[in-house]
Scaffold this motif. Structure first.
Motif, PDB file in Angstrom:
ATOM      1  N   GLU A  20       7.039 -37.726 -16.180  1.00 56.19           N
ATOM      2  CA  GLU A  20       7.182 -36.563 -16.326  1.00 56.19           C
ATOM      3  C   GLU A  20       8.230 -35.846 -15.024  1.00 56.19           C
ATOM      4  O   GLU A  20       8.122 -36.111 -13.938  1.00 56.19           O
ATOM      5  CB  GLU A  20       5.783 -35.863 -16.020  1.00 56.19           C
ATOM      6  CG  GLU A  20       6.071 -34.176 -16.220  1.00 56.19           C
ATOM      7  CD  GLU A  20       4.571 -33.689 -15.931  1.00 56.19           C
ATOM      8  OE1 GLU A  20       4.385 -32.614 -15.424  1.00 56.19           O
ATOM      9  OE2 GLU A  20       3.541 -34.441 -16.347  1.00 56.19           O
ATOM     10  N   ALA A  21       9.220 -35.128 -15.571  1.00 57.26           N
ATOM     11  CA  ALA A  21      10.040 -34.486 -14.381  1.00 57.26           C
ATOM     12  C   ALA A  21       9.413 -33.523 -13.653  1.00 57.26           C
ATOM     13  O   ALA A  21       8.487 -32.735 -14.368  1.00 57.26           O
ATOM     14  CB  ALA A  21      11.255 -33.782 -15.188  1.00 57.26           C
ATOM     15  N   LEU A  22       9.600 -33.504 -12.244  1.00 55.65           N
ATOM     16  CA  LEU A  22       9.199 -32.455 -11.560  1.00 55.65           C
ATOM     17  C   LEU A  22       9.782 -31.034 -11.933  1.00 55.65           C
ATOM     18  O   LEU A  22      11.186 -31.158 -12.502  1.00 55.65           O
ATOM     19  CB  LEU A  22       9.512 -32.688 -10.100  1.00 55.65           C
ATOM     20  CG  LEU A  22       8.508 -33.948  -9.532  1.00 55.65           C
ATOM     21  CD1 LEU A  22       8.957 -34.185  -8.172  1.00 55.65           C
ATOM     22  CD2 LEU A  22       7.179 -33.682  -9.671  1.00 55.65           C
ATOM     23  N   PRO A  23       8.864 -29.992 -11.907  1.00 53.84           N
ATOM     24  CA  PRO A  23       9.520 -28.915 -12.365  1.00 53.84           C
ATOM     25  C   PRO A  23      10.716 -28.242 -11.533  1.00 53.84           C
ATOM     26  O   PRO A  23      11.668 -27.416 -12.104  1.00 53.84           O
ATOM     27  CB  PRO A  23       8.302 -27.732 -11.785  1.00 53.84           C
ATOM     28  CG  PRO A  23       7.242 -28.644 -11.918  1.00 53.84           C
ATOM     29  CD  PRO A  23       7.509 -29.838 -11.641  1.00 53.84           C
ATOM     30  N   ASP A  24      10.901 -28.618 -10.409  1.00 61.44           N
ATOM     31  CA  ASP A  24      12.200 -28.355  -9.634  1.00 61.44           C
ATOM     32  C   ASP A  24      13.439 -29.035  -9.723  1.00 61.44           C
ATOM     33  O   ASP A  24      14.459 -29.189  -9.031  1.00 61.44           O
ATOM     34  CB  ASP A  24      11.900 -28.336  -8.153  1.00 61.44           C
ATOM     35  CG  ASP A  24      11.535 -29.562  -7.652  1.00 61.44           C
ATOM     36  OD1 ASP A  24      11.381 -30.388  -8.339  1.00 61.44           O
ATOM     37  OD2 ASP A  24      11.518 -29.373  -6.342  1.00 61.44           O
ATOM     38  N   LEU A  25      13.329 -29.843 -10.713  1.00 59.60           N
ATOM     39  CA  LEU A  25      14.503 -30.848 -11.223  1.00 59.60           C
ATOM     40  C   LEU A  25      15.541 -30.263 -12.016  1.00 59.60           C
ATOM     41  O   LEU A  25      15.416 -29.916 -13.106  1.00 59.60           O
ATOM     42  CB  LEU A  25      14.050 -32.086 -12.022  1.00 59.60           C
ATOM     43  CG  LEU A  25      15.272 -33.004 -12.191  1.00 59.60           C
ATOM     44  CD1 LEU A  25      15.776 -33.591 -11.105  1.00 59.60           C
ATOM     45  CD2 LEU A  25      14.700 -34.169 -13.007  1.00 59.60           C
ATOM     46  N   GLY A  26      16.484 -29.849 -11.378  1.00 68.05           N
ATOM     47  CA  GLY A  26      17.531 -28.807 -12.015  1.00 68.05           C
ATOM     48  C   GLY A  26      18.608 -29.596 -12.336  1.00 68.05           C
ATOM     49  O   GLY A  26      18.702 -30.701 -11.915  1.00 68.05           O
ATOM     50  N   PRO A  27      19.634 -28.939 -13.366  1.00 69.04           N
ATOM     51  CA  PRO A  27      20.712 -29.800 -13.776  1.00 69.04           C
ATOM     52  C   PRO A  27      21.453 -30.564 -12.725  1.00 69.04           C
ATOM     53  O   PRO A  27      21.994 -31.637 -12.917  1.00 69.04           O
ATOM     54  CB  PRO A  27      21.506 -28.829 -14.544  1.00 69.04           C
ATOM     55  CG  PRO A  27      20.338 -27.627 -14.612  1.00 69.04           C
ATOM     56  CD  PRO A  27      19.481 -27.667 -13.688  1.00 69.04           C
ATOM     57  N   ASP A  28      21.944 -29.726 -11.636  1.00 66.25           N
ATOM     58  CA  ASP A  28      22.695 -30.439 -10.480  1.00 66.25           C
ATOM     59  C   ASP A  28      21.914 -31.659  -9.753  1.00 66.25           C
ATOM     60  O   ASP A  28      22.491 -32.733  -9.791  1.00 66.25           O
ATOM     61  CB  ASP A  28      23.159 -29.490  -9.264  1.00 66.25           C
ATOM     62  CG  ASP A  28      23.920 -28.468  -9.843  1.00 66.25           C
ATOM     63  OD1 ASP A  28      24.588 -28.687 -10.886  1.00 66.25           O
ATOM     64  OD2 ASP A  28      24.082 -27.223  -9.182  1.00 66.25           O
ATOM     65  N   ARG A  29      20.661 -31.438  -9.515  1.00 63.78           N
ATOM     66  CA  ARG A  29      19.990 -32.667  -8.879  1.00 63.78           C
ATOM     67  C   ARG A  29      19.924 -33.858  -9.903  1.00 63.78           C
ATOM     68  O   ARG A  29      20.083 -34.993  -9.564  1.00 63.78           O
ATOM     69  CB  ARG A  29      18.824 -32.251  -8.857  1.00 63.78           C
ATOM     70  CG  ARG A  29      17.813 -33.502  -8.090  1.00 63.78           C
ATOM     71  CD  ARG A  29      16.612 -32.942  -6.919  1.00 63.78           C
ATOM     72  NE  ARG A  29      15.901 -34.012  -6.508  1.00 63.78           N
ATOM     73  CZ  ARG A  29      14.600 -34.043  -6.661  1.00 63.78           C
ATOM     74  NH1 ARG A  29      13.849 -33.390  -7.055  1.00 63.78           N
ATOM     75  NH2 ARG A  29      14.135 -35.440  -6.105  1.00 63.78           N
ATOM     76  N   LEU A  30      19.687 -33.588 -11.158  1.00 62.34           N
ATOM     77  CA  LEU A  30      19.643 -34.578 -12.412  1.00 62.34           C
ATOM     78  C   LEU A  30      21.133 -35.131 -12.497  1.00 62.34           C
ATOM     79  O   LEU A  30      21.214 -36.716 -12.545  1.00 62.34           O
ATOM     80  CB  LEU A  30      19.413 -33.972 -13.730  1.00 62.34           C
ATOM     81  CG  LEU A  30      19.153 -35.064 -14.804  1.00 62.34           C
ATOM     82  CD1 LEU A  30      18.150 -35.872 -14.623  1.00 62.34           C
ATOM     83  CD2 LEU A  30      18.884 -34.137 -16.085  1.00 62.34           C
ATOM     84  N   THR A  31      22.286 -34.659 -12.376  1.00 67.71           N
ATOM     85  CA  THR A  31      23.478 -35.112 -12.301  1.00 67.71           C
ATOM     86  C   THR A  31      23.691 -36.195 -11.107  1.00 67.71           C
ATOM     87  O   THR A  31      24.232 -37.113 -11.191  1.00 67.71           O
ATOM     88  CB  THR A  31      24.592 -33.887 -12.497  1.00 67.71           C
ATOM     89  OG1 THR A  31      24.454 -33.241 -13.553  1.00 67.71           O
ATOM     90  CG2 THR A  31      25.920 -34.563 -12.242  1.00 67.71           C
ATOM     91  N   ASP A  32      23.220 -35.560 -10.042  1.00 66.73           N
ATOM     92  CA  ASP A  32      23.385 -36.531  -8.820  1.00 66.73           C
ATOM     93  C   ASP A  32      22.628 -37.655  -8.989  1.00 66.73           C
ATOM     94  O   ASP A  32      22.948 -38.755  -8.354  1.00 66.73           O
ATOM     95  CB  ASP A  32      22.858 -35.544  -7.472  1.00 66.73           C
ATOM     96  CG  ASP A  32      23.819 -34.555  -7.178  1.00 66.73           C
ATOM     97  OD1 ASP A  32      25.016 -34.466  -7.757  1.00 66.73           O
ATOM     98  OD2 ASP A  32      23.235 -33.688  -6.281  1.00 66.73           O
ATOM     99  N   LEU A  33      21.354 -37.582  -9.409  1.00 67.82           N
ATOM    100  CA  LEU A  33      20.434 -38.779  -9.458  1.00 67.82           C
ATOM    101  C   LEU A  33      21.082 -39.931 -10.608  1.00 67.82           C
ATOM    102  O   LEU A  33      21.129 -40.928 -10.066  1.00 67.82           O
ATOM    103  CB  LEU A  33      19.243 -38.237 -10.152  1.00 67.82           C
ATOM    104  CG  LEU A  33      18.438 -37.581  -9.257  1.00 67.82           C
ATOM    105  CD1 LEU A  33      17.122 -37.074  -9.811  1.00 67.82           C
ATOM    106  CD2 LEU A  33      17.585 -38.735  -8.277  1.00 67.82           C
ATOM    107  N   MET A  34      21.786 -39.301 -11.618  1.00 69.80           N
ATOM    108  CA  MET A  34      22.326 -40.046 -12.610  1.00 69.80           C
ATOM    109  C   MET A  34      23.594 -40.824 -12.100  1.00 69.80           C
ATOM    110  O   MET A  34      23.655 -41.842 -12.331  1.00 69.80           O
ATOM    111  CB  MET A  34      22.896 -39.286 -13.877  1.00 69.80           C
ATOM    112  CG  MET A  34      21.625 -38.911 -14.904  1.00 69.80           C
ATOM    113  SD  MET A  34      20.710 -40.303 -15.213  1.00 69.80           S
ATOM    114  CE  MET A  34      21.603 -41.139 -16.104  1.00 69.80           C
ATOM    115  N   GLU A  35      24.280 -40.180 -11.272  1.00 69.76           N
ATOM    116  CA  GLU A  35      25.493 -40.772 -10.689  1.00 69.76           C
ATOM    117  C   GLU A  35      25.123 -41.888  -9.739  1.00 69.76           C
ATOM    118  O   GLU A  35      25.972 -42.571  -9.838  1.00 69.76           O
ATOM    119  CB  GLU A  35      26.593 -39.863  -9.929  1.00 69.76           C
ATOM    120  CG  GLU A  35      27.208 -38.658 -11.153  1.00 69.76           C
ATOM    121  CD  GLU A  35      27.960 -37.519 -10.344  1.00 69.76           C
ATOM    122  OE1 GLU A  35      27.637 -37.409  -9.144  1.00 69.76           O
ATOM    123  OE2 GLU A  35      28.495 -36.800 -11.137  1.00 69.76           O
TER     124      GLU A  35
END
Length: 140
Positions: A11-26
């Motif tokens: 489950e994603a944490l509620p504060d996982l925004g698009p920018d942070r998700l992009t950084d994690l993926m990269e």
């Protein structure tokens, strides 16, 4: 060399925004490329389902990083074991947005043996069939 795979849901944490998700993926794609790992991450906006494959030693390190990540919680390992050939040989990591229904179908399907069953008469789809169905439009 025998490749292995791990699949999990979380489950994603509620504060996982698009920018942070992009950084994690990269970051994951960089690590995986160097380690020889390939895979896919399904995301329905609230939950993840990830499948990673590669050499056992590298996979252990990658999964350790996943377990330590502060981007998700409630991690449930769905399967772990050897795989014959890679399902995603060209994706060091690929994020695929998906609907909650598709993610749930894959998460609750049969993960034993990392096999596909679609097309076999009378056989219900296995988890790998659902994963392939979500990924297939993006393989071109």
């Amino acid at each position: 060399m025998v490749n292995r795979a791990i699949a999990y849901a979380s489950e994603a944490l509620p504060d996982l925004g698009p920018d942070r998700l992009t950084d994690l993926m990269e970051d994951a794609a960089r690590f995986n490329r160097d380690a020889g790992i390939t895979g896919v991450l399904l995301f329905d906006g609230q939950r993840f389902l990830q499948y990673i494959e590669g050499p056992e030693d590298a996979l252990k390190i990658a999964y350790g990083r996943i377990l330590a990540s502060s981007s998700h919680r409630e991690i449930i390992e769905l399967a772990r074991g050897p795989v014959g050939r890679r399902m995603f040989p060209y994706w060091s990591m690929r994020l695929l947005p998906t609907g909650d229904r598709e993610l749930s179908q894959a998460a609750h399907a049969d993960w034993r043996g990392f096999v596909k069953r679609a097309g076999r008469e009378g056989s219900p789809w296995a988890a790998m069939d659902y994963l392939a169905a979500v990924a297939e439009p993006h393989l071109a």
